[in-house]
Design a protein around this motif. Sequence first.
Motif, short mmCIF file in Angstrom:
data_model
loop_
_atom_site.label_atom_id
_atom_site.label_comp_id
_atom_site.label_asym_id
_atom_site.label_seq_id
_atom_site.Cartn_x
_atom_site.Cartn_y
_atom_site.Cartn_z
N PHE A 33 97.73 -15.62 74.14
CA PHE A 33 96.97 -17.06 74.17
C PHE A 33 95.99 -17.07 74.96
CE2 PHE A 33 96.84 -21.32 75.30
CZ PHE A 33 96.54 -21.75 73.87
N LEU A 34 96.38 -16.73 76.26
CA LEU A 34 95.39 -16.86 77.51
C LEU A 34 94.29 -15.75 77.28
CD1 LEU A 34 97.96 -17.02 80.25
CD2 LEU A 34 96.72 -19.05 79.17
N LYS A 35 94.43 -14.47 76.92
CA LYS A 35 93.26 -13.65 76.76
C LYS A 35 92.26 -14.16 75.70
CE LYS A 35 95.46 -9.91 79.22
NZ LYS A 35 95.89 -8.47 78.99
N ILE A 36 92.80 -14.41 74.64
CA ILE A 36 92.04 -14.61 73.37
C ILE A 36 91.55 -16.02 73.40
CG2 ILE A 36 92.00 -14.28 70.88
CD1 ILE A 36 92.01 -11.74 72.44
N GLY A 37 92.22 -16.87 73.87
CA GLY A 37 91.85 -18.35 74.23
C GLY A 37 90.67 -18.39 75.10
N ALA A 38 90.40 -17.48 76.29
CA ALA A 38 89.37 -17.33 77.04
C ALA A 38 88.20 -16.71 76.18
CB ALA A 38 89.61 -16.43 78.21
N VAL A 39 88.20 -15.89 75.39
CA VAL A 39 87.41 -15.57 74.22
C VAL A 39 86.83 -16.52 73.51
CG1 VAL A 39 86.71 -14.09 72.42
CG2 VAL A 39 88.23 -13.01 74.39
N GLY A 40 87.63 -17.37 73.04
CA GLY A 40 87.09 -18.56 72.11
C GLY A 40 86.45 -19.69 72.87
N VAL A 41 87.01 -19.92 74.18
CA VAL A 41 86.03 -20.77 75.27
C VAL A 41 84.79 -20.13 75.32
CG1 VAL A 41 86.04 -21.54 77.77
CG2 VAL A 41 88.08 -21.64 76.31
N THR A 42 84.72 -18.62 75.99
CA THR A 42 83.26 -18.28 76.21
C THR A 42 82.42 -18.48 74.96
OG1 THR A 42 84.55 -16.72 77.82
CG2 THR A 42 82.11 -16.20 76.78
N LYS A 43 83.01 -18.13 73.67
CA LYS A 43 82.14 -18.27 72.61
C LYS A 43 81.49 -19.62 72.46
CE LYS A 43 82.67 -18.85 67.37
NZ LYS A 43 82.76 -20.38 67.38
N SER A 44 82.35 -20.79 72.58
CA SER A 44 82.02 -21.92 72.56
C SER A 44 80.97 -22.15 73.58
CB SER A 44 83.06 -23.11 72.96
OG SER A 44 82.72 -24.42 72.70
N ILE A 45 81.18 -21.96 74.82
CA ILE A 45 79.98 -22.12 75.95
C ILE A 45 78.80 -21.31 75.48
CG2 ILE A 45 79.58 -21.31 78.17
CD1 ILE A 45 82.33 -21.59 78.94
N ALA A 66 80.54 -30.89 73.69
CA ALA A 66 80.59 -29.37 74.07
C ALA A 66 81.96 -29.18 74.74
CB ALA A 66 79.53 -29.22 75.13
N LEU A 67 82.68 -30.09 75.37
CA LEU A 67 83.82 -29.90 76.22
C LEU A 67 84.94 -30.15 75.10
CD1 LEU A 67 85.30 -29.39 78.80
CD2 LEU A 67 85.73 -32.06 79.24
N LYS A 68 84.95 -31.11 74.22
CA LYS A 68 85.91 -31.27 73.33
C LYS A 68 85.79 -29.94 72.39
CE LYS A 68 85.55 -36.12 72.70
NZ LYS A 68 85.36 -37.39 72.03
N LYS A 69 84.82 -29.31 72.01
CA LYS A 69 84.75 -28.23 71.29
C LYS A 69 85.31 -27.14 72.25
CE LYS A 69 81.34 -25.04 68.89
NZ LYS A 69 80.24 -24.53 68.90
N LEU A 70 84.93 -27.10 73.22
CA LEU A 70 85.35 -25.88 74.14
C LEU A 70 86.64 -25.74 74.22
CD1 LEU A 70 83.93 -24.67 77.25
CD2 LEU A 70 86.22 -25.40 77.51
N CYS A 71 87.44 -27.13 74.27
CA CYS A 71 89.07 -26.96 74.38
C CYS A 71 89.65 -26.65 73.03
CB CYS A 71 89.45 -28.23 74.62
SG CYS A 71 89.14 -28.76 76.41
N ALA A 72 89.09 -27.00 71.89
CA ALA A 72 89.60 -26.90 70.68
C ALA A 72 89.37 -25.48 70.19
CB ALA A 72 88.70 -27.71 69.62
N GLU A 73 88.32 -24.92 70.49
CA GLU A 73 87.78 -23.36 70.11
C GLU A 73 89.06 -22.58 71.11
OE1 GLU A 73 85.97 -21.50 68.18
OE2 GLU A 73 85.25 -23.58 67.17
#
Length: 148
Positions: A33-45, A66-73
């Motif tokens: 969750f933490l590792k791939i969640g970080a990938v999703g955050v990076t993609k969103s950024i 952008a912050l809402k999308k970042l958290c959701a991704e």
Amino acid sequence: MPSSTFSGTVSTPKLSVAVDMGNPFLNLTVDAFLKIGAVGVTKSIAEDTYKAIDKGSLSKNTLENALKKLCAEGIYWGAAAGVYVGTEYGIERVRGTRDWKNAMLAGAATGAVLSAAGKKGKDTVVIDAILGGALATASQFLNNHYFY
């Protein structure tokens, strides 16, 4: 003529985070969750940065979205990884072996769960289950045959 040589090594920094929940199943699931969640955050950024540069302006509303999308991704990608890794681990423990069949079943289950959680139709859930199983199986074959 005099000659000279230059040699060196390049390495990337590694960040390791150890999470000990007291249970291997929970450890693997939270780690995924933490590792791939970080990938999703990076993609969103990356996406939102490109959009802001392309648009040429930045507003408070844009930052909030952008912050809402970042958290959701981050949550979506992390949840998908957690469900997949947890399911694969559970199947491995039940079957007593680690092979491509575990990946196929876990991928199918993950695809179905994520599709059903998205309130999609019955046909879409089945298609996403098949797609998840196929992608996970292909990934397992590639990892075992080309990257080891």
